[in-house]
Design an enzyme around this catalytic site. Structure first.
Site, PDB file in Angstrom:
ATOM      1  N   LYS A 175       0.854  -1.192   0.000  1.00 45.58           N
ATOM      2  CA  LYS A 175       0.000   0.000   0.000  1.00 45.58           C
ATOM      3  C   LYS A 175       0.894   1.248   0.000  1.00 45.58           C
ATOM      4  CE  LYS A 175      -1.561   3.146   2.615  1.00 45.58           C
ATOM      5  NZ  LYS A 175      -1.779   4.226   1.647  1.00 45.58           N
ATOM      6  N   GLU A 257       9.954   2.678  10.755  1.00 48.65           N
ATOM      7  CA  GLU A 257      10.921   3.753  10.493  1.00 48.65           C
ATOM      8  C   GLU A 257      10.136   5.052  10.565  1.00 48.65           C
ATOM      9  OE1 GLU A 257      14.078   3.557  10.149  1.00 48.65           O
ATOM     10  OE2 GLU A 257      14.371   1.423   9.784  1.00 48.65           O
ATOM     11  N   CYS A 291      13.227  12.264   6.074  1.00 52.69           N
ATOM     12  CA  CYS A 291      13.305  11.868   7.486  1.00 52.69           C
ATOM     13  C   CYS A 291      14.685  12.187   8.033  1.00 52.69           C
ATOM     14  CB  CYS A 291      12.997  10.393   7.629  1.00 52.69           C
ATOM     15  SG  CYS A 291      13.962   9.401   6.495  1.00 52.69           S
ATOM     16  N   GLU A 393       9.340  17.629  14.677  1.00 50.72           N
ATOM     17  CA  GLU A 393       9.614  17.432  13.257  1.00 50.72           C
ATOM     18  C   GLU A 393       8.706  18.343  12.429  1.00 50.72           C
ATOM     19  OE1 GLU A 393       8.380  13.739  11.225  1.00 50.72           O
ATOM     20  OE2 GLU A 393      10.418  13.648  10.454  1.00 50.72           O
TER      21      GLU A 393
HETATM   22  P1  NAD Z   1       2.142   9.071   7.247  1.00 47.36           P
HETATM   23  O1  NAD Z   1       2.417   8.382   8.523  1.00 47.36           O
HETATM   24  O2  NAD Z   1       1.065  10.059   7.191  1.00 47.36           O
HETATM   25  O3  NAD Z   1       1.822   8.009   6.117  1.00 47.36           O
HETATM   26  C1  NAD Z   1       2.686   6.931   5.816  1.00 47.36           C
HETATM   27  C2  NAD Z   1       1.876   5.792   5.235  1.00 47.36           C
HETATM   28  O4  NAD Z   1       1.004   5.291   6.254  1.00 47.36           O
HETATM   29  C3  NAD Z   1       0.964   6.205   4.076  1.00 47.36           C
HETATM   30  O5  NAD Z   1       0.978   5.187   3.113  1.00 47.36           O
HETATM   31  C4  NAD Z   1      -0.385   6.315   4.744  1.00 47.36           C
HETATM   32  O6  NAD Z   1      -1.456   6.122   3.862  1.00 47.36           O
HETATM   33  C5  NAD Z   1      -0.313   5.205   5.761  1.00 47.36           C
HETATM   34  N1  NAD Z   1      -1.255   5.320   6.894  1.00 47.36           N
HETATM   35  C6  NAD Z   1      -1.818   6.442   7.399  1.00 47.36           C
HETATM   36  N2  NAD Z   1      -2.645   6.140   8.425  1.00 47.36           N
HETATM   37  C7  NAD Z   1      -2.587   4.797   8.594  1.00 47.36           C
HETATM   38  C8  NAD Z   1      -3.190   3.873   9.513  1.00 47.36           C
HETATM   39  N3  NAD Z   1      -4.029   4.280  10.456  1.00 47.36           N
HETATM   40  N4  NAD Z   1      -2.884   2.565   9.412  1.00 47.36           N
HETATM   41  C9  NAD Z   1      -2.015   2.136   8.483  1.00 47.36           C
HETATM   42  N5  NAD Z   1      -1.420   2.961   7.562  1.00 47.36           N
HETATM   43  C10 NAD Z   1      -1.698   4.273   7.627  1.00 47.36           C
HETATM   44  O7  NAD Z   1       3.564   9.714   6.778  1.00 47.36           O
HETATM   45  P2  NAD Z   1       3.883  10.566   5.458  1.00 47.36           P
HETATM   46  O8  NAD Z   1       3.293  11.912   5.615  1.00 47.36           O
HETATM   47  O9  NAD Z   1       3.553   9.778   4.240  1.00 47.36           O
HETATM   48  O10 NAD Z   1       5.474  10.648   5.560  1.00 47.36           O
HETATM   49  C11 NAD Z   1       6.125  11.571   6.354  1.00 47.36           C
HETATM   50  C12 NAD Z   1       6.631  10.943   7.632  1.00 47.36           C
HETATM   51  O11 NAD Z   1       7.402   9.794   7.344  1.00 47.36           O
HETATM   52  C13 NAD Z   1       7.566  11.842   8.426  1.00 47.36           C
HETATM   53  O12 NAD Z   1       7.256  11.782   9.783  1.00 47.36           O
HETATM   54  C14 NAD Z   1       8.941  11.249   8.172  1.00 47.36           C
HETATM   55  O13 NAD Z   1       9.899  11.518   9.143  1.00 47.36           O
HETATM   56  C15 NAD Z   1       8.633   9.812   8.053  1.00 47.36           C
HETATM   57  N6  NAD Z   1       9.680   9.131   7.303  1.00 47.36           N
HETATM   58  C16 NAD Z   1      10.543   8.337   7.989  1.00 47.36           C
HETATM   59  C17 NAD Z   1      11.573   7.694   7.326  1.00 47.36           C
HETATM   60  C18 NAD Z   1      12.524   6.794   8.069  1.00 47.36           C
HETATM   61  O14 NAD Z   1      13.152   5.957   7.435  1.00 47.36           O
HETATM   62  N7  NAD Z   1      12.677   6.918   9.366  1.00 47.36           N
HETATM   63  C19 NAD Z   1      11.710   7.853   5.936  1.00 47.36           C
HETATM   64  C20 NAD Z   1      10.807   8.686   5.267  1.00 47.36           C
HETATM   65  C21 NAD Z   1       9.781   9.304   5.962  1.00 47.36           C
END
Ligand code: NAD
Length: 503
Positions: A175, A257, A291, A393
């Site tokens: 997904k 992550e 990130c 963040e």
């Molecule tokens: P997000 O958490 O909003 O979404 C990430 C994914 O989770 C999306 O595919 C989303 O549809 C899904 N999702 C949302 N709600 C969910 C739920 N209740 N159950 C299951 N899945 C769900 O994050 P984003 O806005 O896409 O990305 C930004 C964030 O990601 C930042 O906090 C960033 O630091 C983090 N990030 C971390 C790393 C790492 O390796 N540590 C790398 C890239 C991004």
């Protein structure tokens, strides 16, 4: 009429249950509609998981080197299509073409690493404590892996997860983030094509499945599904906690992550020009939406003013625009919501933290920027370690500059966050560098390098609130996707009781 994309379930590209779609638009130009992508339901997830579960029984029996051959072809196709993939990725999420090419290259590197791992996947053999007995241990696949990814690395992050999952013999339901469905579709098309090339008439439908849609619907359905054995998630801390809670209750294996609040330290003996190149790249590359982005700059008090002065000259030269145009350094924020978050943190910096705004701080205006979610590269000075700008963040082009007293103070400030992903120090003093390596609380530390720039064959991940202890990348991710099986072979011809007959 704009193109309607589909889900891949059990080897068939299908419309979503309920027939609803979501628009995908270019964040640099909102008039540019890229396509319509499925708003899937729980029913689609159930169908995909059932397909993956059935496929697992065949895929796990395909020899690992052969599974690796699939990943080799995946890498070859990605390499051939690299520029086209990067162009479309810039179009759907905004970061500049050089960076989306890098994102694609990371996927290619990961494919070739996984391909070669098919011929390694080493086990460990150890002597038995009993005579005429042999002890072996080796890795076995686990089952169906649910992969949930964010939008900021639309190719690299899914490949970090999907390729090791596949080469170790697991099957996948993927997904992707709602904001980057096109790159995800291309990736899955390539994997499916490579499967057909390598397996020919023995092609197994359902090894890789793609279900587009909302986190709250499709993602939640993953958490609740008893036949998803593993979940690999990259995204926000908030959602990560939810996944850990719901998936943990069902004893799923979970890799998280999450967020970061990374800092670069600059000591008085540092090469200034190099440190400025790094902070500009770390803070404003991918519009600060990494990130591992540098969101704090910790400057020694003796060089603080001079460094800031030089930095401000350089930041004014950054060119904003559509990332597929030549000469552009910084693209838009990925969405209106993301830009609103950035704007709200700038107001916190001004009104709540009472920090000094020294660059940017506004929605970017000008020719070519009218229809996108652009924000000026922004710098605050006078930020204190306890301020919200220094702790939370932001995920945008905002840099908080903090003054420190000495090396110990700089490390204390750097560690003063709930996260622990990446970190950096600029110094020519080898003693200071090694002390920093030892004392910084982060999964990644760069000496004289920006906080961004992980390589595909090194462990990737963070400490503290950044995750739950797993690492992606390199050899470390293979721990997550496999179980160890211990095998005892007794050729003594009699019952030998360990710990009893021999002591
Ligand atoms: P997000 O958490 O909003 O979404 C990430 C994914 O989770 C999306 O595919 C989303 O549809 C899904 N999702 C949302 N709600 C969910 C739920 N209740 N159950 C299951 N899945 C769900 O994050 P984003 O806005 O896409 O990305 C930004 C964030 O990601 C930042 O906090 C960033 O630091 C983090 N990030 C971390 C790393 C790492 O390796 N540590 C790398 C890239 C991004």
């Amino acid at each position: 009429m704009s193109e309607k994309f589909k889900n891949l379930i059990n080897g068939v590209w299908k419309e979503p249950d309920g027939g609803k779609y979501n628009e995908n638009r270019n964040p640099a130009n909102n008039d540019d509609l890229i396509g319509l992508f499925p708003t899937s339901t729980e029913k689609d997830v159930n169908e995909a998981v059932a397909a993956a579960k059935t496929a697992f029984e065949k895929w796990r029996l395909v020899p690992a080197p052969k599974r690796g051959d699939v990943l080799k072809i995946v890498g070859d196709i990605m390499l051939e299509r690299k520029d086209e993939i990067a162009f479309e990725m810039t179009r759907e999420m905004g970061k500049v073409f050089a960076e989306t090419k890098g994102d694609t290259q990371e996927g290619i590197d990961t494919a070739y690493y996984a391909a070669s791992e098919g011929r390694r996947l080493f086990g460990i053999n150890t002597p038995s404590e009993l005579p005429n007995k042999m002890n072996l241990s080796f890795r076995v696949p686990i089952g169906v892996a649910g992969i949930i990814s964010p939008w900021n690395f639309p190719m690299a992050i899914p490949t970090w997860k999907i390729f090791p999952a596949l080469v170790t013999g697991n099957t996948v339901v993927f997904k992707p983030a709602e904001l980057t469905p096109k790159t995800a579709t291309t990736l899955v098309e390539i994997i499916d094509e490579a499967m057909k090339i390598v397996l020919g008439k023995d092609y197994i439908p359902g090894v890789i499945n793609l279900v587009h849609g909302k986190g709250r619907v499709v993602g939640e359905a993953f958490l609740a599904h008893p036949d998803i054995n593993l979940i690999s998630f990259t995204g926000s801390t908030e959602v990560g906690k939810r996944i850990n809670e719901a998936g943990g209750k069902m004893l799923k294996r979970i890799s998280l992550e999450l967020g970061g609040k990374n800092a670069q330290i600059v000591m008085p003996d540092a090469d200034f020009d190099l440190a400025i190149d790094a902070v500009l790249w770390g803070a404003f590359g991918t519009t600060g939406q990494r990130c591992t982005a540098t969101s704090r700059l910790i400057l020694h008090k003796d060089i603080h003013d001079e460094f800031v002065e030089k930095l401000l000259v350089r930041v004014k030269n950054l060119k904003l625009g559509y990332g597929n145009d030549k000469g552009v350094d910084v693209g838009p924020c990925v969405s209106e919501a993301q830009r609103n978050t950035v704007e709200s943190y700038v107001q916190i910096g001004i009104n709540e933290d009472k920090s000094k705004l020294v660059a940017g701080g506004k929605i970017a205006k000008g020719p070519g920027l009218e229809k996108g979610w652009f924000y000026e590269p922004t710098i605050f000075t006078g930020v204190k370690p306890e301020h919200r700008l220094a702790k939370e963040e932001i995920f945008g082009p905002v840099l908080a500059v903090i003054k420190c007293e000495d090396l110990d103070d700089s490390i204390k400030i750097l560690n003063n966050t709930e996260y622990g992903l990446s970190s950096s120090i600029f110094t020519k003093n080898v003693n200071d560098a090694f002390k920093a390596v030892r004392d910084i609380q982060a999964g990644i530390t760069y000496i004289n390098g920006a906080t961004i720039g992980a390589e595909a064959h090194m462990p990737f991940g963070g400490v503290k609130g950044t995750g739950n202890g797993h690492r992606e990348g390199g050899w470390t991710v293979y721990e997550f996707y496999t179980e160890w099986k211990a095998v005892y072979i007794d050729y003594s011809g009699k019952l030998q009781r360990a710990q009893i007959d021999n002591y």
